[in-house]
Scaffold this motif. Structure first.
Motif, PDB file in Angstrom:
ATOM      1  N   ASP A 114       0.826  -1.214   0.000  1.00 55.77           N
ATOM      2  CA  ASP A 114       0.000   0.000   0.000  1.00 55.77           C
ATOM      3  C   ASP A 114       0.859   1.262   0.000  1.00 55.77           C
ATOM      4  O   ASP A 114       0.540   2.247  -0.672  1.00 55.77           O
ATOM      5  CB  ASP A 114      -0.941   0.028   1.207  1.00 55.77           C
ATOM      6  CG  ASP A 114      -2.048  -1.004   1.113  1.00 55.77           C
ATOM      7  OD1 ASP A 114      -2.283  -1.548   0.012  1.00 55.77           O
ATOM      8  OD2 ASP A 114      -2.688  -1.278   2.151  1.00 55.77           O
ATOM      9  N   THR A 115       1.950   1.253   0.753  1.00 56.12           N
ATOM     10  CA  THR A 115       2.830   2.416   0.820  1.00 56.12           C
ATOM     11  C   THR A 115       3.520   2.641  -0.520  1.00 56.12           C
ATOM     12  O   THR A 115       3.589   3.774  -1.009  1.00 56.12           O
ATOM     13  CB  THR A 115       3.880   2.223   1.934  1.00 56.12           C
ATOM     14  OG1 THR A 115       3.187   2.030   3.174  1.00 56.12           O
ATOM     15  CG2 THR A 115       4.805   3.421   2.042  1.00 56.12           C
ATOM     16  N   LEU A 116       4.012   1.574  -1.131  1.00 56.60           N
ATOM     17  CA  LEU A 116       4.666   1.698  -2.437  1.00 56.60           C
ATOM     18  C   LEU A 116       3.688   2.250  -3.469  1.00 56.60           C
ATOM     19  O   LEU A 116       4.036   3.133  -4.260  1.00 56.60           O
ATOM     20  CB  LEU A 116       5.222   0.347  -2.887  1.00 56.60           C
ATOM     21  CG  LEU A 116       6.245  -0.314  -1.958  1.00 56.60           C
ATOM     22  CD1 LEU A 116       6.680  -1.661  -2.519  1.00 56.60           C
ATOM     23  CD2 LEU A 116       7.438   0.578  -1.701  1.00 56.60           C
ATOM     24  N   ALA A 117       2.458   1.747  -3.451  1.00 58.33           N
ATOM     25  CA  ALA A 117       1.437   2.220  -4.405  1.00 58.33           C
ATOM     26  C   ALA A 117       1.121   3.696  -4.168  1.00 58.33           C
ATOM     27  O   ALA A 117       0.932   4.457  -5.125  1.00 58.33           O
ATOM     28  CB  ALA A 117       0.174   1.372  -4.281  1.00 58.33           C
ATOM     29  N   TRP A 118       1.071   4.120  -2.894  1.00 59.82           N
ATOM     30  CA  TRP A 118       0.778   5.519  -2.579  1.00 59.82           C
ATOM     31  C   TRP A 118       1.846   6.427  -3.163  1.00 59.82           C
ATOM     32  O   TRP A 118       1.535   7.425  -3.826  1.00 59.82           O
ATOM     33  CB  TRP A 118       0.676   5.710  -1.061  1.00 59.82           C
ATOM     34  CG  TRP A 118       0.255   7.095  -0.664  1.00 59.82           C
ATOM     35  CD1 TRP A 118      -1.021   7.569  -0.580  1.00 59.82           C
ATOM     36  CD2 TRP A 118       1.115   8.197  -0.323  1.00 59.82           C
ATOM     37  NE1 TRP A 118      -1.012   8.899  -0.195  1.00 59.82           N
ATOM     38  CE2 TRP A 118       0.283   9.307  -0.024  1.00 59.82           C
ATOM     39  CE3 TRP A 118       2.492   8.349  -0.229  1.00 59.82           C
ATOM     40  CZ2 TRP A 118       0.787  10.550   0.345  1.00 59.82           C
ATOM     41  CZ3 TRP A 118       3.003   9.596   0.145  1.00 59.82           C
ATOM     42  CH2 TRP A 118       2.152  10.673   0.430  1.00 59.82           C
ATOM     43  N   TYR A 119       3.116   6.110  -2.946  1.00 62.43           N
ATOM     44  CA  TYR A 119       4.191   6.948  -3.492  1.00 62.43           C
ATOM     45  C   TYR A 119       4.138   6.983  -5.019  1.00 62.43           C
ATOM     46  O   TYR A 119       4.241   8.050  -5.624  1.00 62.43           O
ATOM     47  CB  TYR A 119       5.562   6.449  -3.020  1.00 62.43           C
ATOM     48  CG  TYR A 119       5.940   6.937  -1.645  1.00 62.43           C
ATOM     49  CD1 TYR A 119       6.254   8.281  -1.424  1.00 62.43           C
ATOM     50  CD2 TYR A 119       5.988   6.077  -0.563  1.00 62.43           C
ATOM     51  CE1 TYR A 119       6.606   8.737  -0.164  1.00 62.43           C
ATOM     52  CE2 TYR A 119       6.341   6.528   0.702  1.00 62.43           C
ATOM     53  CZ  TYR A 119       6.646   7.861   0.894  1.00 62.43           C
ATOM     54  OH  TYR A 119       6.987   8.325   2.138  1.00 62.43           O
ATOM     55  N   ARG A 120       3.988   5.839  -5.639  1.00 62.04           N
ATOM     56  CA  ARG A 120       3.967   5.791  -7.118  1.00 62.04           C
ATOM     57  C   ARG A 120       2.800   6.597  -7.690  1.00 62.04           C
ATOM     58  O   ARG A 120       2.958   7.287  -8.699  1.00 62.04           O
ATOM     59  CB  ARG A 120       3.926   4.339  -7.580  1.00 62.04           C
ATOM     60  CG  ARG A 120       5.232   3.619  -7.320  1.00 62.04           C
ATOM     61  CD  ARG A 120       5.192   2.158  -7.717  1.00 62.04           C
ATOM     62  NE  ARG A 120       6.484   1.543  -7.464  1.00 62.04           N
ATOM     63  CZ  ARG A 120       6.647   0.383  -6.847  1.00 62.04           C
ATOM     64  NH1 ARG A 120       5.605  -0.331  -6.444  1.00 62.04           N
ATOM     65  NH2 ARG A 120       7.856  -0.094  -6.653  1.00 62.04           N
ATOM     66  N   THR A 125       9.165   7.974  -8.135  1.00 69.95           N
ATOM     67  CA  THR A 125       9.740   6.773  -8.753  1.00 69.95           C
ATOM     68  C   THR A 125      10.797   6.222  -7.806  1.00 69.95           C
ATOM     69  O   THR A 125      11.490   6.973  -7.122  1.00 69.95           O
ATOM     70  CB  THR A 125      10.376   7.072 -10.125  1.00 69.95           C
ATOM     71  OG1 THR A 125      11.369   8.090  -9.964  1.00 69.95           O
ATOM     72  CG2 THR A 125       9.334   7.538 -11.131  1.00 69.95           C
ATOM     73  N   ASP A 126      10.906   4.883  -7.776  1.00 66.31           N
ATOM     74  CA  ASP A 126      11.918   4.305  -6.899  1.00 66.31           C
ATOM     75  C   ASP A 126      13.116   3.866  -7.721  1.00 66.31           C
ATOM     76  O   ASP A 126      12.976   3.400  -8.841  1.00 66.31           O
ATOM     77  CB  ASP A 126      11.361   3.162  -6.051  1.00 66.31           C
ATOM     78  CG  ASP A 126      10.891   1.961  -6.802  1.00 66.31           C
ATOM     79  OD1 ASP A 126      11.415   0.867  -6.554  1.00 66.31           O
ATOM     80  OD2 ASP A 126       9.973   2.106  -7.645  1.00 66.31           O
TER      81      ASP A 126
END
Length: 196
Positions: A114-120, A125-126
């Motif tokens: 969920d956190t990765l999706a929020w940032y993206r 970009t990571d």
């Protein structure tokens, strides 16, 4: 529900800040990153809270350094998620950073979906990765060599992502720590592409 106010952090907010942070981290890979006092920063920073009534329901702290800024903490109380509070805090931060010379905003986080999706979804970009390894008991004893007279009960280690498969086989808690970055200015606001 009381209206939402996004404003600068005040010392009187500390207890609410701590409660919001610990509850928001509870069911994430950062569940044991508990603070007993709000961290202080060495560099200029932006410290924001989202308040509903008398309750701190969201927090965001970011530290500035030259042309960059790093999010130290962003969290939304679990009882107030899916209301756009995190996004409102991020937009308030970006508005405060514009015009300060800060061109890029970054954040480091672990691999919670969920956190990765929020940032993206918010233009990050990571690109940089390393591993966080938490070793307890016998795992810790195998991970590090103690000094004479000590017994290792636990260890927190950083490791190369190339070692991920081997480390996941040996340790119960291995996380990919990712650096996310996005421009502070939206694309095209000055007629050019924002810096990356």
């Amino acid at each position: 529900m009381a209206p939402l106010e996004i404003r600068p952090y005040r010392p009187a907010d500390e207890e609410g800040w701590l409660r919001c942070r610990v509850l928001s981290f509870l069911h994430t890979a950062y569940f044991d990153d508990v603070k007993t006092a709000k961290p202080e920063f060495d560099r200029p920073c932006v410290e924001l809270v989202a308040v509903s009534g008398a309750t701190v329901v969201g927090i965001l702290d970011a530290e500035r350094s030259g042309a960059g800024a790093t999010i130290d903490t962003v969290a939304v109380h679990p009882d107030h998620r899916a209301r756009g509070i995190g996004t409102a805090l991020l937009e308030a931060l970006l508005a405060r950073l514009r015009g300060t010379g800060v061109r890029a905003l970054d954040a480091w986080t672990r691999d919670d979906a969920d956190t990765l999706a929020w940032y993206r979804a918010r233009g990050f970009t990571d690109h940089d990765h390393y591993l966080h390894v938490h070793a307890e008991g016998d795992e810790a004893a195998e991970a590090v060599t103690p000094r004479v007279g000590f017994h290792v009960g636990g260890a927190f280690l950083h490791a190369d992502p190339a070692e991920e498969a081997r480390l996941r086989a040996a340790f119960a808690r291995v996380y990919v720590c990712r650096r996310f970055t996005r421009p502070v200015a939206p694309r095209g606001t000055d007629g050019s592409a924002a810096a990356r």
